[in-house]
Structure formats: C-alpha cells, structure tokens
Write a protein that holds these residues in place. Structure first.
Motif, PDB file in Angstrom:
ATOM      1  N   UNK A 302       0.802  -1.230   0.000  1.00 22.97           N
ATOM      2  CA  UNK A 302       0.000   0.000   0.000  1.00 22.97           C
ATOM      3  C   UNK A 302       0.828   1.270   0.000  1.00 22.97           C
ATOM      4  N   UNK A 303       2.095   1.170   0.421  1.00 26.19           N
ATOM      5  CA  UNK A 303       2.941   2.365   0.423  1.00 26.19           C
ATOM      6  C   UNK A 303       3.151   2.933  -0.979  1.00 26.19           C
ATOM      7  N   UNK A 304       2.889   2.098  -2.013  1.00 34.06           N
ATOM      8  CA  UNK A 304       3.031   2.584  -3.383  1.00 34.06           C
ATOM      9  C   UNK A 304       2.012   3.689  -3.695  1.00 34.06           C
ATOM     10  N   UNK A 305       0.977   3.783  -2.865  1.00 31.22           N
ATOM     11  CA  UNK A 305      -0.014   4.851  -3.041  1.00 31.22           C
ATOM     12  C   UNK A 305       0.638   6.224  -2.948  1.00 31.22           C
ATOM     13  N   UNK A 306       1.706   6.343  -2.150  1.00 36.08           N
ATOM     14  CA  UNK A 306       2.374   7.632  -1.973  1.00 36.08           C
ATOM     15  C   UNK A 306       3.383   7.925  -3.070  1.00 36.08           C
ATOM     16  N   UNK A 307       3.644   6.976  -3.963  1.00 32.90           N
ATOM     17  CA  UNK A 307       4.598   7.186  -5.053  1.00 32.90           C
ATOM     18  C   UNK A 307       3.881   7.880  -6.201  1.00 32.90           C
ATOM     19  N   UNK A 308       4.563   8.802  -6.868  1.00 32.60           N
ATOM     20  CA  UNK A 308       3.981   9.555  -7.980  1.00 32.60           C
ATOM     21  C   UNK A 308       3.579   8.587  -9.093  1.00 32.60           C
ATOM     22  N   UNK A 309       2.446   8.849  -9.710  1.00 35.68           N
ATOM     23  CA  UNK A 309       1.933   7.961 -10.754  1.00 35.68           C
ATOM     24  C   UNK A 309       2.926   7.811 -11.900  1.00 35.68           C
TER      25      UNK A 309
END
Length: 854
Positions: A302-309
C-alpha cells in the motif's frame, strides 16, 4: 473533677488525624493540578471532606475523655465548630492551589490556619454541657495555640512542597508529611484538653433538650462515617491522579508522535523495514510520519499509493527485481508528503540475510533530496539557458527558447515581457504544455490588457525594478486583478497557485520582466526559486542588452560604411578639386608673379607719381603763392588806386588761385593715402567738442549761401577712437559738400548718436540728391555724378574718396543714402572710446535730414 481517656478512641483520633492529613495532601495536589471549574469542584468538595476529617479527629478526641458526670453538647455550637474546620480546610486548599506565594503571604496563611484550628477546638469545648463549669490554664492555652499555628504553617508548607510530585518518592514524602501533620494536630488537641479544668457545681445543670446531642454510641458513628468519607475522598483523589496521569501519558505520546513527525519531516530521513517478500509491516512510524498514511493503508504494498503515478511502474519493477536477486536497491522517485507536496526521495534498501542465505528482512532508508536535486536542476537549467542565450544574437528567438526550457522544469507557465523603444510593454513569449491554455491567456490579454499602474505582477516589477515572490496566490489577488466577472472567471480557469516575477535589468536599465508560475503541478515557489529566477533574468537581460548593442553597432557600421563610401566619393572629388586647385594655384602663382611685377611696377609708378606730384605741387605752389601775394598787394593799392572793375578781376584771380591750390592739395593727399604715406595719431577724441569746432569753419559759407543750419548735440563726455585732425578733415569735407550742393534757402543738419556698435555722425542736406545707381560710385576717385554741376561748384571728385579712405584707416566707414530731389545723408561711423563704450545710449536721435533722405 478529673477524667480519664479511652485509649482506643485516642488511637482512632490520631489515625483519623493521619488519614485526614494524607487526604489533605492528596487534595492539595488535585487542586493544584486542576484548572477552571474542576479546580472549584475539588476546592469545594475537598474543603468539606478535609474539614470533616479534622473536626472528626477533634470530636473523637473529646469523646475519648471520660468524666465522672454526664456530658452532652449544644448542637448549634457543635455545628459551628464543624464549620470552622471546613473554613480552615478551604483556606489550606486555596493556598495549595495558588501558582506561587511569597513567604509573607504563606506566614499569614499559616497563622490564620492555626488560629482557625484552635478556634475549632475551643468552640467545640464551649459546646460541652456538664453539671459543672470549665476553666482553662492560660499557659497551656497559649501553648495549644502556638502548636496549632505551627501545625498550620507546617501543613501549608508540606502541601506546597508535595502538591506537584506524584512519583513513588513523592508519595513516600507525603506519608511522612501526613504523619508530621497528624502529630501537630493531635498535639494541639491534647494540649488544649490538658488546659481544661472541670469543676463540679452543686445542683442539676439544665440543658434544653432540643439543643443537646447525647454522647452515647456517638464515637463509633463519627469514626466510621469519617473514615468512610475520607476513604471515598482519598480514592477519588487517587483515581483522578491516575486518570490525569494516563491523560498526561496519552498527551505525551501524542506530542512525542507529533514531535517525531516534525523531526522526520525536518531531517527528511525515513527509516523502514519490510518482510522478505518486500511488504511493509504494521509498525513503520517514520513512513507514517512522512507520508501521513495510517498502517492499514501503507501495509503490504500500500505504500506505493504515496509514489507519484509517473514513477510508480519504474519503482515497482526495480523493487521486485531487487527482491528476486536479493541485492541492494538504490533509486530516486517522487513521493507525496503528508502535507500533499511532492518530494524527490532517494531510497536505499539492504537485505538482512540469515546464515543460510535466506532474507530475514529488508532495512531501508528514504532521504528527501528535493532541495539538492532542485539546486542541481537549477544549475543545469541556468547552464543550458546560458548556452541557448549565447547561441544567437536574435534575442527574441533565444528568449522564446528559454521560456520553452523553463516549462515544466521551473514552472507550469513562463512569460517574457520586454520594454520597447517607445516605453511600451510587449509580450514576447508565453509558454505552457497545453496549447489551449496558451490561447486562453492570449485571449485574456487581448480583451483585458495589463494596466501599467497595476500594483503587483509584471507591470509593477517593470515599474519598480523589484522582484515579487508569492508562494501561495490568494483569492484576493485574483479578484483584485480582474476587471470584471468574466475576466475573473477566465483567470480562475488557469488554476494559478504560486508565482515569482523578476525584472530583466542590464546596466541599471529595466528591459522587461520574466514571470514563472506554478499551477496544476501544485508546487510553490520559495526564496531559493527567486534567487534562481533572478540569476536567469540577469543572464537574459545581458543577452538582450548585447543583442541591442550589436544591432546598434551593426547600424552604426552600416552608416559608417555609407559615410565611408561618401567620403571616398568626396575624396575623389577632392582629388579632382585638388588637381583643379593645383592648376588654379599654378595659374594664381603665375598671376601673382605678374601681380608682383605689376605691383612693383605700380610701386615704381606710384613712387614716380608721388615724386612727380610732390615736385609738381612744389613747382605749382610757388607761382600760385606769388599770384596770391601780388593779388593781395594790388588789392591793397600798392601800385595805385584800384577801380571796382579791377577789384572784381583781382577777386576772380584770387579765387581761381585758391581753387587751383585746393586741387593740387587734394591730388597730393590722395596720392599720399594710396601710397600709405599718411600717419595717424589715434586716441580718444571728445566727439561733441570736435564737431562744434568744425561747425565754426563752415559758418561763413552757410551764411553766404543763405542756408538754414542745425547741429544736434549729444553727450558731452562721449569720445571716439580717431585721429582728431583727420576726423575734422572728413567732417569738414562732408559739411562743405552739403553746403556746396544745397540751393539757397535749403537746410543742412548735423547730428550724432552712439551705442554698443560705435558712434555714427550724420550730415544731411536738402539738395538735389544722388541717383540710386550712383550712390556707390560717389566714393570712387575723380567720379562726378553731374559734371556740369561739379564744374559749376568747382568740384574735383576726390573729396569723398579721400574721406572714406581716412574713415576706414581709423577703423570706421563712410556711407551714404539719398533720395533724388529731397537730399542726401552721409554717415561717418567710428569706434567708441574706451570710456564711452559702456555708457553709450541705446537709441539714436532722428534728424530732419534723414526724413528728407528717406
């Protein structure tokens, strides 16, 4: 009578004193720790409970004293003693709740508290009803009061000292303090009891039954009730302390977490761990603090949610490859911070291996590298922009290229405006990734041009030469810039969030402005961005200035080439002219040689002429003088009487002799002037006196011809630079001519004037005048305007020529103007003397002769 003590009740009274003291200390801590209405509740409830405890200790101690007679108590005084105890407790707790007190105030409060406790005891003693009377030992009474005051001061001191300490050590200190306070209160009570003396009085003491409290079985009830009340109060205080301690711990945890979040944000360092499969566990406080994601959102992947698209696929692929290969991972990408800002982060992850090579866990560190990356990007951008600016002298083209480079590295919008030669602002470039938005801006600018007096933005920057930085554009700025509702609506469609506008300055002149704006990216400018924009603007301004200087240089070079061509043509013409001049010079040289020869011949001729004229004048003067002498002798009758006819003939001979002698003198003078043999003595000559003297010389001729003569005098102090003799000769010649050529009955007038240009002497007549075509010729030698008239007046044609030459030799001139049939005016001009040059009149007098001549 004497009594005895019930030991059990004495012990209970001391126990009650101890419990009441400890409760007082606990209540003091609660009152001190509470705020607002909770403090009032604890103060009111604690005062009642503590007061009841102290009063119970006192009352049980009184019940422990056994007398051989029946004892009862007055209810009103009994309740009064209880009220005094409650008041004393309220005073103690109020002091304990104060944030700070001076020693003087503390001593006064201790005195009041001791007095109140002593008062409680003696009011209680007064409530006793026995068949007798009670007296007191004064010394023990005083001692009991002193003990009460000391106990009160000690109680206050211990309250203040232990109220804020809820640690185990603090609680142990409170137990000891409670023992000291209990000893003091008990000591005061039993000292006061020892001071009492009970005396039997015969008869029965009458006590009203409705005011009497019986003592049978009362001690047990008071003890139980007091202990229950104190227990409840003490438990309430302990529970409140625990609740407050828990709240304090919770608050401390919250503050610690907030501090930790701030520390993580300040240090830009995030430490995290992951499972062997690369999933985040539950406890990742650094990651949670940086991204603002709760465990249920960052858990697993879920931490990938904070990575820029735009970076998410690359980061995921790199992380999976590191997991598969069990190797270190180093990468950079954009991550959203808890406040919504996108930050560039550098991530390094290292696998922790077991002895058998299996991955036990992954440990990683995420570092915020936004600032150093932005600095490096800024340097790279400025270097690239400098290269572009130096690539061409067409500054408009290069500035458009720089604006394209700035989007999206430095801005979502970039605009360049320049000041034209006539001082107007011209939009040179506006850039955005979306062409539709560029067209929208062009439409806005066309419909609502920027006003030069706008107090902010590009116009203000150009006007003041000062940069503007607005990290967050407020709504008030947008509405203040809009000229109507439609304008405001279109501005809002642009989504402007932050801007920096800097002037383009070169050599102290503002050449335009560079505007950088953040919009949909959500970024905000800060002071470092302003510094970068100013550096870019400085280089752009230098490029503009250099290009304009080059253009001016090229224009000057073209003009110089044109002028060079013209000069070459002129040089060719000059060479031709030089050749012509050379030929002319050679011709002139030949002519000069001929002229020199002619001059030498003329000099020889003049010398011969002068010698001839001198000889001739000498030879002619001698017989003419003889003729004059003999004529005078004959007129005098030396040779006999002279008849009238003879006398008339002798007069004719004398006149012809004088005329012939004048002709000879004129010719001789003219020859001397032409030969340069006349000597002049130029000095300051008084003008008025000189002219008056000449007037006397022509007066006989004027009377003889029957003429009217007038002389207009001027300033008697005026002088002219002249030779006086030559000046008199010229003026006499002018007056003689005027008299000679004026018919009888006519008018001759002389006047003079002076100003900054010199002195002018006018001689006017009303004679026949001179034709306009012969005015210049009258000054030529031997010229006769009317030969018949000249012969009739015996003229020679040399007088005016001699007069003009004399005038010019003295630095002046002689001119004439005339109207045929009305007369003539001759004007002699001479320079003023040194004394008269600064005081000459500014206007000239008008003479009648001038009117006639005009």
């Amino acid at each position: 009578m004497k009594g005895s003590y019930n030991f059990a009740l004495v012990v209970f009274s001391i126990v009650i004193a101890f419990i009441a003291s400890y409760t007082a200390l606990a209540l003091g801590a609660r009152v001190h720790a509470s705020r607002g209405r909770f403090r009032l509740v604890w103060l009111a409830g604690g005062s009642v409970t503590m007061g009841m405890g102290i009063w119970s200790m006192h009352f049980v101690g009184m019940l422990a004293h056994r007398l051989p007679v029946a004892v009862s108590y007055d209810v009103i005084l009994w309740l009064a003693s209880m009220a005094v105890a409650v008041g004393a407790s309220a005073l103690a707790l109020w002091v304990a709740g104060r944030p700070g007190m001076s020693r003087t105030a503390l001593a006064g409060a201790g005195l009041l508290l001791g007095a109140a406790v002593a008062g409680m005891h003696y009011v209680g003693m007064a409530a006793m009803r026995i068949p007798g009377r009670i007296t007191y030992d004064p010394r023990l009474v005083v001692l009991s009061v002193v003990v009460a005051v000391a106990a009160g001061a000690a109680a206050l001191g211990l309250l203040l000292r232990t109220r804020a300490d809820d640690s185990p050590h603090g609680r142990r200190v409170k137990v000891g303090a409670a023992a000291v306070m209990a000893a003091g209160i008990a000591g005061m009570h039993y000292t006061a009891m020892a001071a009492a003396r009970f005396h039997v009085v015969p008869g029965v003491v009458h006590v009203p039954q409705d005011h009497v409290l019986r003592t049978e079985g009362l001690a047990a009830g008071v003890i139980v009730g007091t202990l229950v009340l104190l227990g409840i109060t003490l438990m309430s205080a302990l529970v409140d302390r625990r609740l407050r301690a828990r709240d304090a711990e919770t608050e401390a945890v919250r503050r610690s977490e907030a501090r930790f979040r701030s520390l993580v944000a300040a240090s830009a360092q995030v430490v995290w761990t992951a499972t062997p499969g690369g999933e985040m566990g539950d406890a990742q406080p650094d990651l949670a603090a940086f991204t603002g994601l709760p465990p249920e959102r960052y858990r697993g992947w879920g931490w990938m949610e904070a990575v820029h698209a735009g970076d998410r696929d690359r980061v995921g692929a790199g992380w999976r490859a590191a997991l598969d290969e069990k190797r270190d991972l180093e990468t950079e990408f954009r991550m959203r911070r808890g406040d919504g800002a996108w930050r560039w982060v550098s991530v390094r992850a290292v696998p922790v291996l077991e002895e058998d090579g299996r991955v036990r866990e992954w440990v990683g560190a995420t570092t915020d590298v936004t600032e150093p990356r932005r600095v490096q990007e800024g340097r790279d951008f400025v270097a690239e922009a400098s290269r572009v600016l130096a690539s061409s002298l067409d500054y408009e083209q290069t500035l458009r290229a720089v604006a394209e480079l700035a989007v999206p590295v430095l801005a979502d919008w970039c605009a360049v405006d320049v000041v034209t030669e006539d001082g107007e602002l011209r939009r040179l470039a506006v850039m955005h990734r979306d062409p539709e938005k560029i067209r929208l801006v062009e439409e806005i600018e066309a419909r609502w041009p920027t006003r030069p007096d706008t107090p902010y933005g590009m116009a203000n920057v150009v006007r003041t030469g000062q940069a503007e930085l607005v990290p967050h554009i407020p709504e008030a700025l947008l509405s203040g810039n809009a000229q109507d509702d439609e304008h405001l609506r279109l501005i809002r469609e642009l989504g402007l969030r932050s801007y920096v506008c800097v002037p383009l300055i070169a050599r102290g002149n503002v050449l335009g402005a560079l505007s950088l704006v953040h919009a949909e990216s959500g970024r905000a400018y800060d002071e470092s961005d302003r510094v970068l924009a100013e550096e870019l603007a400085r280089r752009a301004a230098v490029a503009i200035d250099n290009a304009r200087l080059f253009g001016e240089t090229e224009e000057a070079r073209a003009q110089l080439e044109q002028q060079t061509g013209e000069l070459e043509e002129a040089q060719a013409e000059m060479e031709m002219a030089h050749d012509e001049l050379q030929a002319a010079y050679e011709d002139l040289a030949a002519r000069t040689r001929d002229a020199e020869q002619a001059r030498e011949a003329a000099d020889e001729a003049n010398a011969a002429k002068g010698s001839f004229l001198a000889t001739m004048s000498h030879e002619l003067r001698t017989p003419l003088n003889a003729i004059a002498g003999y004529t005078q002798l004959l007129e005098m009758g030396i040779h006999g009487p002279v008849s009238e006819s003879q006398r008339e003939a002798l007069g004719k001979i004398h006149r012809n002799q004088a005329h012939l002698l004048g002709l000879i003198n004129d010719v001789l003078n003219f020859a001397k002037i032409e030969a340069g043999q006349v000597r002049y003595t130029v000095q300051d000559v008084p003008l008025d006196a000189t002219l008056s003297a000449v007037e006397a010389l022509v007066e006989p001729q004027i009377r003889a011809r029957g003429l009217l003569y007038r002389y207009r005098r001027g300033d008697g102090t005026a002088t002219v630079r002249a030779d006086r003799e030559r000046l008199e000769q010229v003026v006499l010649n002018l007056l003689t001519n005027a008299v000679k050529f004026t018919e009888p009955g006519g008018r001759v007038e002389m006047a003079w004037e002076a100003d900054g240009r010199g002195a002018r002497i006018h001689v006017a007549d009303t004679g026949r005048g001179i034709p306009a075509d012969k005015l210049d010729a009258v000054f030529e030698p031997f010229v006769q305007v009317d030969p018949a008239l000249t012969r009739a007046t015996e003229g020679t044609g040399l007088g005016l020529a001699i007069s003009r030459d004399l005038a010019r030799a003295m630095g002046g001139d002689l001119t004439a103007r005339s109207t045929p049939g009305k007369g003539s005016v001759f004007t002699l001009t001479l320079p003023l003397g040194e004394a008269a040059a600064s005081s000459a009149p500014a206007s000239a007098p008008r003479i009648e002769g001038q009117d006639a001549a005009d």
